[in-house]
Design a protein around this motif. Structure first.
Motif, PDB file in Angstrom:
ATOM      1  N   LYS A   6     -60.829   5.058  21.895  1.00 57.64           N
ATOM      2  CA  LYS A   6     -60.448   5.585  23.208  1.00 57.64           C
ATOM      3  C   LYS A   6     -59.048   5.135  23.597  1.00 57.64           C
ATOM      4  O   LYS A   6     -58.290   5.889  24.208  1.00 57.64           O
ATOM      5  N   ARG A   7     -58.689   3.916  23.235  1.00 56.74           N
ATOM      6  CA  ARG A   7     -57.336   3.426  23.528  1.00 56.74           C
ATOM      7  C   ARG A   7     -56.295   4.245  22.763  1.00 56.74           C
ATOM      8  O   ARG A   7     -55.262   4.620  23.317  1.00 56.74           O
ATOM      9  N   GLU A   9     -62.860  10.777  29.837  1.00 62.25           N
ATOM     10  CA  GLU A   9     -61.505  11.031  29.322  1.00 62.25           C
ATOM     11  C   GLU A   9     -61.526  11.819  28.011  1.00 62.25           C
ATOM     12  O   GLU A   9     -60.647  12.655  27.767  1.00 62.25           O
ATOM     13  N   VAL A  10     -62.488  11.523  27.162  1.00 60.03           N
ATOM     14  CA  VAL A  10     -62.592  12.198  25.868  1.00 60.03           C
ATOM     15  C   VAL A  10     -63.981  12.831  25.753  1.00 60.03           C
ATOM     16  O   VAL A  10     -64.996  12.142  25.835  1.00 60.03           O
ATOM     17  N   ALA A  64     -65.771   2.553  19.452  1.00 53.24           N
ATOM     18  CA  ALA A  64     -65.478   3.661  20.361  1.00 53.24           C
ATOM     19  C   ALA A  64     -64.407   3.280  21.371  1.00 53.24           C
ATOM     20  O   ALA A  64     -63.546   4.094  21.736  1.00 53.24           O
ATOM     21  N   LYS A  65     -64.434   2.031  21.833  1.00 55.90           N
ATOM     22  CA  LYS A  65     -63.421   1.547  22.775  1.00 55.90           C
ATOM     23  C   LYS A  65     -62.035   1.544  22.125  1.00 55.90           C
ATOM     24  O   LYS A  65     -61.025   1.894  22.752  1.00 55.90           O
ATOM     25  N   SER A 125     -56.011   7.846  24.206  1.00 54.96           N
ATOM     26  CA  SER A 125     -55.246   7.919  25.449  1.00 54.96           C
ATOM     27  C   SER A 125     -53.754   8.037  25.169  1.00 54.96           C
ATOM     28  O   SER A 125     -53.049   8.836  25.795  1.00 54.96           O
ATOM     29  N   ARG A 177     -63.308  14.722  20.771  1.00 56.86           N
ATOM     30  CA  ARG A 177     -63.601  14.232  19.423  1.00 56.86           C
ATOM     31  C   ARG A 177     -64.789  14.997  18.865  1.00 56.86           C
ATOM     32  O   ARG A 177     -65.804  15.183  19.553  1.00 56.86           O
ATOM     33  N   LEU A 188     -66.922   7.390  25.389  1.00 57.27           N
ATOM     34  CA  LEU A 188     -65.733   8.247  25.426  1.00 57.27           C
ATOM     35  C   LEU A 188     -65.540   9.043  26.718  1.00 57.27           C
ATOM     36  O   LEU A 188     -64.430   9.109  27.242  1.00 57.27           O
TER      37      LEU A 188
END
Length: 336
Positions: free
Chosen positions: A240-241, A276-277, A236-237, A244, A251, A273
């Protein structure tokens, strides 16, 4: 000190390797996920070991008496040089967060990390290059879906349709790993064909960054019950990158009543997430209260039951399966 290849099928080497690995708190998993293993000896004592699978370094362990010196550098250099000899110049390592600095000194760059694990890479490619190569799509409301689609079903189509209706534009990232019945190229083509009428949908490869759980080595996580949580949080990290950089703000995922692992994955996404998401979980599409799943399609292929296949998949997927049914059944018999 001597560096040598360790044959882990030989009990003499395996016992030495096993002892060092376990003494360093690592958990031995499937040996089939090791391409080659190296060891560094001082006299007859194994003082360091490291392995790789494809382009991923794993099972790195050094005897406590030899840590903090040049042994680590020698071990990692041996693995990287071996991969370079095979024309593999893009290398990943999953490690504990406390070791990321040691790898950074050797040219590795951090991709993402959680409390329990870190993913780094080095070589002639990077996540930044992957992101730069992706097409840019327009709209303020950009969403994403990540799917394996083994194969692309009406359930997958429903998920994409819903995202397309609720978004200005949608990225569909396709897992790029030939570990499924349908090859990566086949899955990518079927998703593109099955969504060709949706003008605001962009189907792209997930590269080596949108990957399935099996690629994440869990050998440094002692609790088996926590492996899925830690791995999915790291995944997930990484997402997320990428999100961005692409201005993805939402999502979409499908609910998974039959898979506890997928449910854990969705929980990890929900934790990592936001804000930001945003994550939206959609109920799985059903036909006459029969939930559509790729598993059911693969079972029907194995039984050579094209009528059932046709029930669950778009016409483009059905045509491919019908035209290649013998090949697909052969793959199943071969263990795919």
């Amino acid at each position: 000190m001597e560096t040598t290849t360790l044959n882990l099928k030989d009990s003499y080497y395996y016992k030495q390797w096993q002892s060092l690995i376990q003494n360093e708190g690592l958990v031995i998993e499937n040996l089939d996920d090791i391409t080659e293993t190296f060891g560094i000896y001082e006299d007859d004592k194994l003082i360091a070991t490291g392995s790789y699978f494809e382009n991923v370094l794993k099972y790195l362990a050094i005897d406590p008496d030899y840590q903090g010196g040049n042994i680590f550098n020698k071990l990692v250099s041996t693995l990287i040089n071996e991969l370079a000899a095979q024309n593999i110049f893009h290398v990943f390592v999953f490690t504990k967060p406390q070791y990321k600095k040691s790898f950074s000194y050797l040219g590795f760059n951090l991709i993402a990390e959680t409390e329990y694990s870190a993913l780094l890479e080095t070589g002639d490619y990077s996540i930044d290059q992957y992101i730069a190569e992706l097409p840019r799509i327009s709209g303020k409301n950009i969403s994403a879906i990540v799917m394996n689609a083994n194969p692309f079903t009406l359930g997958h189509r429903y998920l994409v349709e819903q995202a397309a209706q609720k978004s200005d534009s949608v990225y569909v990232f396709v897992v790029n790993q030939d570990a499924s019945l349908f090859k990566t190229s086949e899955r990518l083509d079927l998703i593109k064909q099955g969504t060709a009428d949706l003008d605001n949908v962009q189907v792209v490869s997930g590269g080596q960054y949108m990957v399935s759980f099996v690629t994440f080595p869990s050998y440094f996580i002692k609790s088996r019950s926590e492996v899925a949580t830690y791995q999915t949080q790291l995944d997930a990290k990484v997402f997320k990158r990428i999100a961005s950089a692409l201005k993805i703000t939402k999502r979409f995922v499908g609910s998974e009543p039959y898979s506890p692992t997928t449910e854990i994955y969705n929980q990890s996404l929900q934790k990592v997430l936001p804000p930001e998401v945003e994550l939206e979980i959609l109920d799985r599409k059903a036909i006459d209260q029969d939930i559509i799943s790729a598993t059911k399609v693969r079972q029907a292929i194995q039984a050579n039951d094209l009528a059932t296949v046709q029930k669950y998949v778009p016409e483009t997927t059905y045509k491919f399966i019908k035209d290649n049914i013998k090949t697909l059944i052969g793959r199943i018999h071969d263990g795919n």
